[in-house]
Design a protein around this motif. Structure first.
Motif, mmCIF file in Angstrom:
data_model
loop_
_atom_site.group_PDB
_atom_site.id
_atom_site.type_symbol
_atom_site.label_atom_id
_atom_site.label_comp_id
_atom_site.label_asym_id
_atom_site.label_seq_id
_atom_site.Cartn_x
_atom_site.Cartn_y
_atom_site.Cartn_z
ATOM 1 N N VAL A 1 60.478 82.876 67.938
ATOM 2 C CA VAL A 1 60.655 83.901 68.958
ATOM 3 C C VAL A 1 59.501 83.901 69.946
ATOM 4 O O VAL A 1 59.415 84.773 70.804
ATOM 5 N N VAL A 2 58.602 82.917 69.836
ATOM 6 C CA VAL A 2 57.395 82.885 70.666
ATOM 7 C C VAL A 2 57.549 81.934 71.850
ATOM 8 O O VAL A 2 57.213 82.259 72.985
ATOM 9 N N GLY A 3 58.043 80.722 71.586
ATOM 10 C CA GLY A 3 58.277 79.788 72.682
ATOM 11 C C GLY A 3 57.066 78.972 73.052
ATOM 12 O O GLY A 3 56.383 78.396 72.194
ATOM 13 N N ALA A 4 56.760 78.917 74.335
ATOM 14 C CA ALA A 4 55.842 77.937 74.912
ATOM 15 C C ALA A 4 54.502 77.817 74.193
ATOM 16 O O ALA A 4 54.057 76.709 73.864
ATOM 17 N N ASP A 5 53.845 78.927 73.914
ATOM 18 C CA ASP A 5 52.487 78.879 73.364
ATOM 19 C C ASP A 5 52.429 78.252 71.974
ATOM 20 O O ASP A 5 51.363 77.784 71.552
ATOM 21 N N TYR A 6 53.549 78.240 71.265
ATOM 22 C CA TYR A 6 53.546 77.754 69.884
ATOM 23 C C TYR A 6 54.191 76.384 69.725
ATOM 24 O O TYR A 6 54.323 75.905 68.593
ATOM 25 N N LEU A 7 54.588 75.724 70.803
ATOM 26 C CA LEU A 7 55.273 74.440 70.664
ATOM 27 C C LEU A 7 54.436 73.428 69.881
ATOM 28 O O LEU A 7 54.914 72.792 68.935
ATOM 29 N N ALA A 8 53.190 73.253 70.260
ATOM 30 C CA ALA A 8 52.338 72.281 69.584
ATOM 31 C C ALA A 8 52.101 72.680 68.134
ATOM 32 O O ALA A 8 52.102 71.831 67.225
#
Length: 321
Positions: free
Chosen positions: A211-218
């Motif tokens: 549910v977080v998206g961009a900041d957690y991709l890596a």
């Protein structure tokens, strides 16, 4: 009827004409409506209803069948039901396609059942139908005490899945533990990648409910096991980010991103039918239950939204007409 619509960036109680069940629809007398982040986004002007949907807020309800439209089959007047909506739930009456209606199992409180449809359909369509989550695997759930997260924890545990949940603060960590999560990580003070890898002896998790998206991709690629899957259902940190395809290929990873509200009727009908087949038996036997934080009067929709926005809740906030 009484209903809540969005006006000038805030929910407002209005008097609107009673809806009528159209062809293939069921008219439901609402016992309660679930509050979702999508409702807050609609009020803020960021998530308009799809074409043809009601301007009234609310994506899920529970209640009793008041009437059937032509071709509305599978239910009878007086049945206890809950339903997935494209809009219209914050009201005393709502018309909904019969294919998006579910019976409320015996033993489940009718008001509390309003906490189920949106979470059950979102979680199962992503974890069960897309990611193929199965017994023996490990699932990472962010927001383990939210409306979606709490349902995901209960469902996964009922399926025989190991669950790692992230939550913020001592109260929510304890609540996630009480829901049955095998490992709870306080994201405010701990590194969930480090904790999850240690918990899985370095293998990683099979599925991430994101549910977080961009900041957690890596971070999600780092924590993912070989052949793992990232299921994105919200993008709280932003809609765009950098994706390392090399890391994905090395892990043979897959990623999906879905919304539910604007899907065509036939897709929603298929999801509801799958939920009835796979999730509803677990609701009926008590393995999966509604997680309700609080129930407020419909007129207090603004306060309900504030509670959700401020992250105070464990489970769902419901509104009663």
């Amino acid at each position: 009827m009484q209903a809540i619509t969005a006006h000038d960036g805030a929910p407002r109680l209005d008097e609107l004409p009673d809806p009528v069940a159209g062809p293939g629809e069921v008219l439901v007398e609402v016992a309660a409506a679930g509050v979702n982040n999508a409702d807050l986004q609609q009020v803020a002007g960021n998530y308009p209803p799809p074409p043809g949907a009601s301007d009234v807020l609310g994506l899920e309800v529970s209640g009793t069948v008041r009437a059937l439209g032509d071709g509305g089959t599978g239910f009878a007047v007086g049945d206890r039901v809950c339903a997935l909506l494209s809009g219209g739930g914050y009201a005393s009456l709502v018309a909904v396609p019969a294919a998006q209606v579910l019976p409320v199992p015996d033993g489940v409180d009718l008001v509390e059942a309003a906490a189920l449809p949106e979470a059950a359909c979102t979680v199962w369509s992503n974890l069960g139908m897309i990611a193929g989550l199965r017994a023996g695997q490990t699932l990472l759930v962010h927001g383990g005490t939210g409306g979606m997260g709490s349902h995901a924890v209960l469902l996964a545990k009922a399926m025989g899945v190991r669950v790692i949940a992230t939550s913020g603060g001592e109260r929510k960590v304890r609540a996630s533990q009480e829901l049955g999560a095998d490992l709870v990580v306080d994201h405010r003070t701990e590194d969930f990648v480090e904790r999850a890898l240690a918990f899985t002896d370095g293998r990683g998790v099979d599925v991430v409910l994101d549910v977080v998206g961009a900041d957690y991709l890596a971070k999600h690629l780092a924590v993912l096991a070989p052949n793992g899957h990232i299921a994105v259902i919200a993008a709280g940190s932003g809609r765009t980010g950098e994706l390392d395809f090399g890391a994905m290929m090395r892990k043979r990873a897959t990623i999906s991103a879905t919304t539910l509200r604007a899907r065509p009727l036939d897709e929603k009908a298929a999801i509801v039918a799958a939920v009835r087949e796979h999730v509803w038996p677990l609701v009926a036997d008590g393995s999966v239950r509604p997680v309700v934080d609080s129930v407020l009067p419909l007129a207090d929709a603004a306060e309900a939204h504030r509670r959700v926005r401020d992250g105070e809740v464990v489970g769902k906030v419901l509104l009663r007409p």
